[in-house]
Design a protein around this motif. Structure first.
Motif, short mmCIF file in Angstrom:
data_model
loop_
_atom_site.label_atom_id
_atom_site.label_comp_id
_atom_site.label_asym_id
_atom_site.label_seq_id
_atom_site.Cartn_x
_atom_site.Cartn_y
_atom_site.Cartn_z
N UNK A 24 0.93 -1.38 0.00
CA UNK A 24 -0.09 0.08 -0.01
C UNK A 24 0.86 1.35 -0.07
N UNK A 25 0.36 2.33 -0.68
CA UNK A 25 1.21 3.68 -0.71
C UNK A 25 1.47 4.11 0.78
N UNK A 26 0.88 3.74 1.75
CA UNK A 26 1.31 4.20 3.03
C UNK A 26 2.61 3.66 3.65
N UNK A 27 2.83 2.19 3.20
CA UNK A 27 3.96 1.42 3.48
C UNK A 27 5.17 2.21 2.79
N UNK A 28 4.96 2.45 1.49
CA UNK A 28 5.95 3.01 0.55
C UNK A 28 6.60 4.24 1.23
N UNK A 29 5.53 5.14 1.67
CA UNK A 29 5.70 6.38 2.02
C UNK A 29 6.23 6.30 3.46
N UNK A 30 6.21 5.20 4.02
CA UNK A 30 6.87 5.08 5.30
C UNK A 30 8.13 5.35 5.37
N UNK A 31 8.83 4.88 4.12
CA UNK A 31 10.21 4.95 4.04
C UNK A 31 10.43 6.55 3.27
N UNK A 32 9.59 7.41 3.33
CA UNK A 32 10.01 8.63 2.64
C UNK A 32 11.32 9.39 2.99
N UNK A 33 11.97 9.19 4.35
CA UNK A 33 13.31 9.82 4.27
C UNK A 33 14.39 9.21 3.44
N UNK A 34 13.88 7.93 2.92
CA UNK A 34 14.93 7.35 1.95
C UNK A 34 15.01 7.92 0.93
N UNK A 35 13.80 8.43 0.49
CA UNK A 35 13.82 9.19 -0.92
C UNK A 35 14.14 10.73 -1.15
N UNK A 36 14.08 11.25 0.26
CA UNK A 36 14.61 12.79 0.06
C UNK A 36 15.86 13.10 -0.56
N UNK A 37 15.87 14.10 -1.22
CA UNK A 37 17.29 14.50 -1.61
C UNK A 37 18.33 15.07 -0.80
N UNK A 38 19.41 14.35 -0.76
CA UNK A 38 20.37 14.92 0.22
C UNK A 38 21.38 16.05 -0.27
N UNK A 39 22.06 16.93 0.42
CA UNK A 39 22.74 18.08 0.15
C UNK A 39 23.61 17.61 -0.94
N UNK A 40 24.17 16.46 -0.95
CA UNK A 40 25.41 16.19 -1.99
C UNK A 40 24.70 16.03 -3.43
N UNK A 41 23.47 15.81 -3.39
CA UNK A 41 22.77 15.60 -4.58
C UNK A 41 22.37 16.88 -5.43
N UNK A 42 22.92 18.13 -4.74
CA UNK A 42 22.80 19.25 -5.08
C UNK A 42 21.59 19.56 -6.23
N UNK A 43 20.43 19.27 -5.68
CA UNK A 43 18.88 19.53 -6.32
C UNK A 43 19.15 18.73 -7.50
N UNK A 44 19.69 17.66 -7.71
CA UNK A 44 19.80 16.82 -8.81
C UNK A 44 20.96 16.97 -9.85
N UNK A 45 21.55 18.30 -9.55
CA UNK A 45 22.61 18.51 -10.53
C UNK A 45 23.61 17.67 -10.74
N UNK A 46 24.10 16.65 -9.68
CA UNK A 46 24.91 15.72 -9.57
C UNK A 46 24.49 14.49 -10.86
N UNK A 47 23.17 14.36 -10.79
CA UNK A 47 22.47 13.33 -11.79
C UNK A 47 22.91 13.81 -13.30
N UNK A 48 22.71 15.05 -13.43
CA UNK A 48 22.89 15.64 -14.77
C UNK A 48 24.35 15.41 -15.24
N UNK A 49 25.27 15.59 -14.11
CA UNK A 49 26.84 15.51 -14.47
C UNK A 49 27.02 14.01 -14.77
#
Length: 153
Positions: A24-49
């Motif tokens: 269920x969506x509630x179980x997936x969202x239980x791990x929401x901290x896992x999906x949060x962007x981290x500072x080192x990801x630079x708002x996704x710019x690291x992935x564009x690189x």
């Protein structure tokens, strides 16, 4: 022995994918901290690189076999509900790939230690590109959402 290992990994990948697709969506969202962007990801710019846009289409999409969901494209987004559904789908996919890494230590019970480490390495290297793509997709989704919201005002 190699055939048994391949079969075991296929079963792990499929079983975890099916299991996570049914959560269920509630179980997936239980791990929401896992999906949060981290500072080192630079708002996704690291992935564009990493030039993800050039190679992500080469990765297979298990959703075609597991849950028959909509493709991971922003083309169908029209409402806040659509945005939330796609964000949930990317989170679900990321969770599935993290979860597929977790069983890798089991191989230490059946294989020599060096081979157990090879299995752990395989699990990480196989799943990491999928995890990275989902994180990249979510950053793009958030940017697209902001543009969409501005147009709606």
């Amino acid at each position: 022995m190699v055939t048994k290992i391949i079969i075991a990994w296929v079963m792990i990948h499929i079983s975890v994918s099916v299991l996570v697709s049914q959560l269920p969506a509630s179980m997936v969202l239980f791990f929401s901290r896992l999906y949060e962007l981290k500072n080192w990801e630079k708002n996704g710019r690291v992935y564009e690189q990493l030039k993800i846009k050039k190679w992500k289409h080469l990765l297979p999409e298990a959703r075609k076999w597991v849950n028959q969901g909509k493709g991971k494209t922003a083309a169908h987004l029209r409402t806040e509900k659509d945005f939330q559904a796609l964000a949930l789908q990317t989170s679900r996919s990321e969770l599935s790939h993290w979860a597929q890494i977790l069983p890798s230590p089991v191989f230490f019970f059946f294989l020599p230690v060096w081979a157990g480490w090879v299995m752990v390495l395989y699990a990480i290297l196989f799943n990491l590109p999928f995890i990275v793509v989902q994180r990249y997709n979510r950053t793009r989704l958030e940017r697209f959402r902001k543009v969409y919201e501005k147009k709606q005002r």
